[in-house]
Design an enzyme around this catalytic site. Structure first.
Site, short mmCIF file in Angstrom:
data_model
loop_
_atom_site.label_atom_id
_atom_site.label_comp_id
_atom_site.label_asym_id
_atom_site.label_seq_id
_atom_site.Cartn_x
_atom_site.Cartn_y
_atom_site.Cartn_z
N THR A 1 -7.72 11.20 -0.93
CA THR A 1 -7.78 10.09 -1.49
C THR A 1 -8.12 10.71 -3.25
O THR A 1 -8.58 10.82 -3.21
CB THR A 1 -9.01 8.81 -1.04
OG1 THR A 1 -8.43 7.36 -1.21
CG2 THR A 1 -10.27 9.02 -1.16
N GLY A 37 -1.98 7.42 -7.96
CA GLY A 37 -0.53 7.22 -6.89
C GLY A 37 0.74 7.97 -7.27
O GLY A 37 0.96 7.98 -6.02
N CYS A 79 0.28 11.73 -6.85
CA CYS A 79 -1.06 12.26 -5.79
C CYS A 79 -0.32 12.24 -4.64
O CYS A 79 -0.80 11.29 -4.24
CB CYS A 79 -2.12 12.29 -5.99
SG CYS A 79 -3.12 12.72 -4.26
N THR A 133 -2.40 9.68 -2.05
CA THR A 133 -3.11 8.82 -2.61
C THR A 133 -1.82 7.58 -2.84
O THR A 133 -0.92 8.12 -3.24
CB THR A 133 -4.36 8.84 -4.36
OG1 THR A 133 -4.73 9.85 -4.33
CG2 THR A 133 -4.38 7.60 -4.76
#
Length: 177
Positions: free
Chosen positions: A2, A157, A160, A163
């Protein structure tokens, strides 16, 4: 994993995180809540790592906050001591980012308590991307802490795969004090 980001600026501290829970290469859930208010809303905490492990640590941290009357630093050190000495806890794979109106800390899976530089924390799989974005925004804009967290999470986000764009953001505003 995360991405969790915390920024402190102009009388506010903000912690935000995405909502993705992955199992291997599969997204299991997209709306997990990884950022929480603790101790009557006076402390913010975000976690990265194994979800069950992180919830276990979050519960233990909340108990330490109660035991130390909300003293963030003492609670963080007490949790880290337990983490180092308890065999079951040592196997937990998670990181915590915690903050109150005065201080912020990263509590690591090795039982370390780290006070970050630049009033910035970024942990998790997208942490390096979010940290880079937040540093650039802190150094080159007058954006408020919440906006910096939002933009940093969005950038992380976009890069990754662990994410997502479903964010939970909590703000402690102590500017009026």
């Amino acid at each position: 994993m995360t991405t969790i980001v915390s920024v402190r600026r102009n009388g506010q501290v903000v912690i935000g995180g995405d909502g993705q829970v992955s199992l291997g290469n599969t997204v299991m859930k997209g709306n997990a809540r990884k950022v929480h208010r603790l101790y009557n809303g006076k402390v913010l905490a975000g976690f990265a790592g194994g979800t069950a492990d992180a919830f276990t640590l979050l519960e233990r941290f909340e108990a330490k906050l109660q035991a130390h009357q909300g003293n963030l630093e003492r609670a963080a050190v007490a949790l880290a001591k337990d983490w180092r000495t308890d065999r079951a806890l040592r196997r937990l794979e998670a990181l915590l980012a915690v903050a109150d109106e005065h201080k912020s800390f990263i509590i690591t899976g090795n039982g370390d308590v780290v006070q970050p530089e630049q009033d910035l924390i970024a942990i998790g799989s997208g942490g390096n991307f979010a940290q880079s974005a937040a540093i650039a925004l802190l150094e080159n804009t007058e954006l408020d802490a919440k906006t910096i967290v939002e933009k940093s999470l969005k950038i992380a986000g976009d890069i990754c795969v662990f994410t997502n764009g479903n964010h939970t953001i909590e703000v402690l505003d102590y500017s009026a004090k």
